[in-house]
Design a protein around this motif. Structure first.
Motif, mmCIF file in Angstrom:
data_model
loop_
_atom_site.group_PDB
_atom_site.id
_atom_site.type_symbol
_atom_site.label_atom_id
_atom_site.label_comp_id
_atom_site.label_asym_id
_atom_site.label_seq_id
_atom_site.Cartn_x
_atom_site.Cartn_y
_atom_site.Cartn_z
ATOM 1 N N ASP A 68 1.270 -1.399 -0.183
ATOM 2 C CA ASP A 68 0.427 -0.019 0.036
ATOM 3 C C ASP A 68 0.831 1.244 0.012
ATOM 4 O O ASP A 68 0.398 2.634 -0.588
ATOM 5 C CB ASP A 68 -0.565 -0.007 1.690
ATOM 6 N N ALA A 72 1.058 4.214 -2.595
ATOM 7 C CA ALA A 72 -0.094 5.266 -2.382
ATOM 8 C C ALA A 72 1.846 6.554 -2.596
ATOM 9 O O ALA A 72 1.499 7.881 -3.105
ATOM 10 C CB ALA A 72 0.608 5.759 -1.201
ATOM 11 N N SER A 76 2.008 10.094 -5.663
ATOM 12 C CA SER A 76 2.036 11.541 -5.369
ATOM 13 C C SER A 76 2.788 11.545 -6.602
ATOM 14 O O SER A 76 3.318 12.755 -5.977
ATOM 15 C CB SER A 76 2.374 11.186 -4.144
ATOM 16 N N ALA A 100 -5.833 5.121 -2.454
ATOM 17 C CA ALA A 100 -4.302 6.138 -2.668
ATOM 18 C C ALA A 100 -4.542 6.436 -4.411
ATOM 19 O O ALA A 100 -4.565 7.991 -4.861
ATOM 20 C CB ALA A 100 -2.999 5.799 -2.379
#
Length: 267
Positions: A68, A72, A76, A100
């Motif tokens: 995870d 994420a 980003s 995410a």
């Protein structure tokens, strides 16, 4: 260089990602594959934040150690990112990672491959509800989503542009097939539902209600028998795959001349 692929460098782990992220000779790279290389969230972050890889459009990071946190990190990606296709198979990504990616502010993805992760229905629902993604291809084989996950996709107002969908090995059964048959995926051209325990009822529903543009339907290793196979074969498909089901010898023989129907070995 437009395409670079590195695989099997697990002993380097994130060092491989760091080297690639700083390689001036890779400026202009469009497609990068760094698979089975022990990449973690740190390595994923280095890649998506790299100024040397600013032209990158396709990022393949299958069989790594993202989890995870790594998902994420990919989510980003900065505003300048051009990535439109992600391949993140076999990375132990769960619902949090899916959320995410679904909320990534700068990823206008057209293709997302999260096969053989751990999204479950919650993760699939997050993707289906995302207003950020612009998906045309969604590959979610082996994520234990069940009927709830299939329904989230079928009822999504955000996934109406899908042309390719793979939900194989997700324990959908007849109920899941029925849900997908009734989906408002009018642009869908290719649907893959292998290894899902789909039987006669599900096959008949798919035959009655599958979308107008559907050209390729794969139902390998299910429980479809003669009635379902015959109904599906009457659809105007370019290719119907029913290998390893429960179709009788007489029906197999009847379709032997059809180049658009592949029955192969039956169980």
């Amino acid at each position: 260089v437009r395409y670079a692929r590195y695989a099997g460098t697990a002993y380097l782990a994130d060092e491989a990602a760091e080297l690639v992220s700083k390689a001036e000779r890779l400026r202009g790279l469009k497609r990068l594959g760094l698979e089975d290389s022990g990449v973690t969230a740190r390595g994923a972050s280095l890649l998506v934040q790299s100024t040397e890889l600013r032209a990158l459009e396709v990022l393949e990071l299958s069989r790594n150690r993202l989890g995870d946190e790594g998902a994420a990190a990919v989510a980003s990606a900065p505003e300048r990112t051009r990535v439109v296709e992600l391949v993140l198979q076999h990375n132990r990504i769960g619902p949090a990672g899916a959320r995410a990616l679904a909320g990534a502010p700068n990823l206008a993805l057209r293709s997302l491959d999260l096969a053989n992760n751990q999204l479950l229905a919650d993760g699939v629902s997050a993707l289906a509800q995302s207003s950020q993604l612009r998906l045309e291809r969604l590959l979610l084989r082996g994520n234990r989503m069940g009927v709830v996950g299939a329904r989230a996709i079928a009822e999504s107002a955000q996934l109406t542009a899908l042309t390719h969908l793979d939900l194989s090995d997700n324990k959908l059964g007849d109920a899941g097939a029925t849900v997908l048959a009734e989906a408002k995926l009018s642009d869908l051209e290719e649907l893959t539902l292998d290894y899902n325990g789909i039987g006669e009822a599900g096959a008949l529903d798919l035959a009655r209600a599958a979308g107008p543009k559907l050209g390729r339907l794969s139902l390998r290793d299910n429980d479809v028998s003669d009635g379902g196979a015959t109904a599906l074969a009457q659809k105007p498909l370019t290719l119907l795959i029913l290998e390893s089901n429960k179709v009788g010898a007489a029906t197999v023989a009847a379709f032997a001349h059809r180049g658009d129907v592949f029955l192969g070995e039956q169980r």
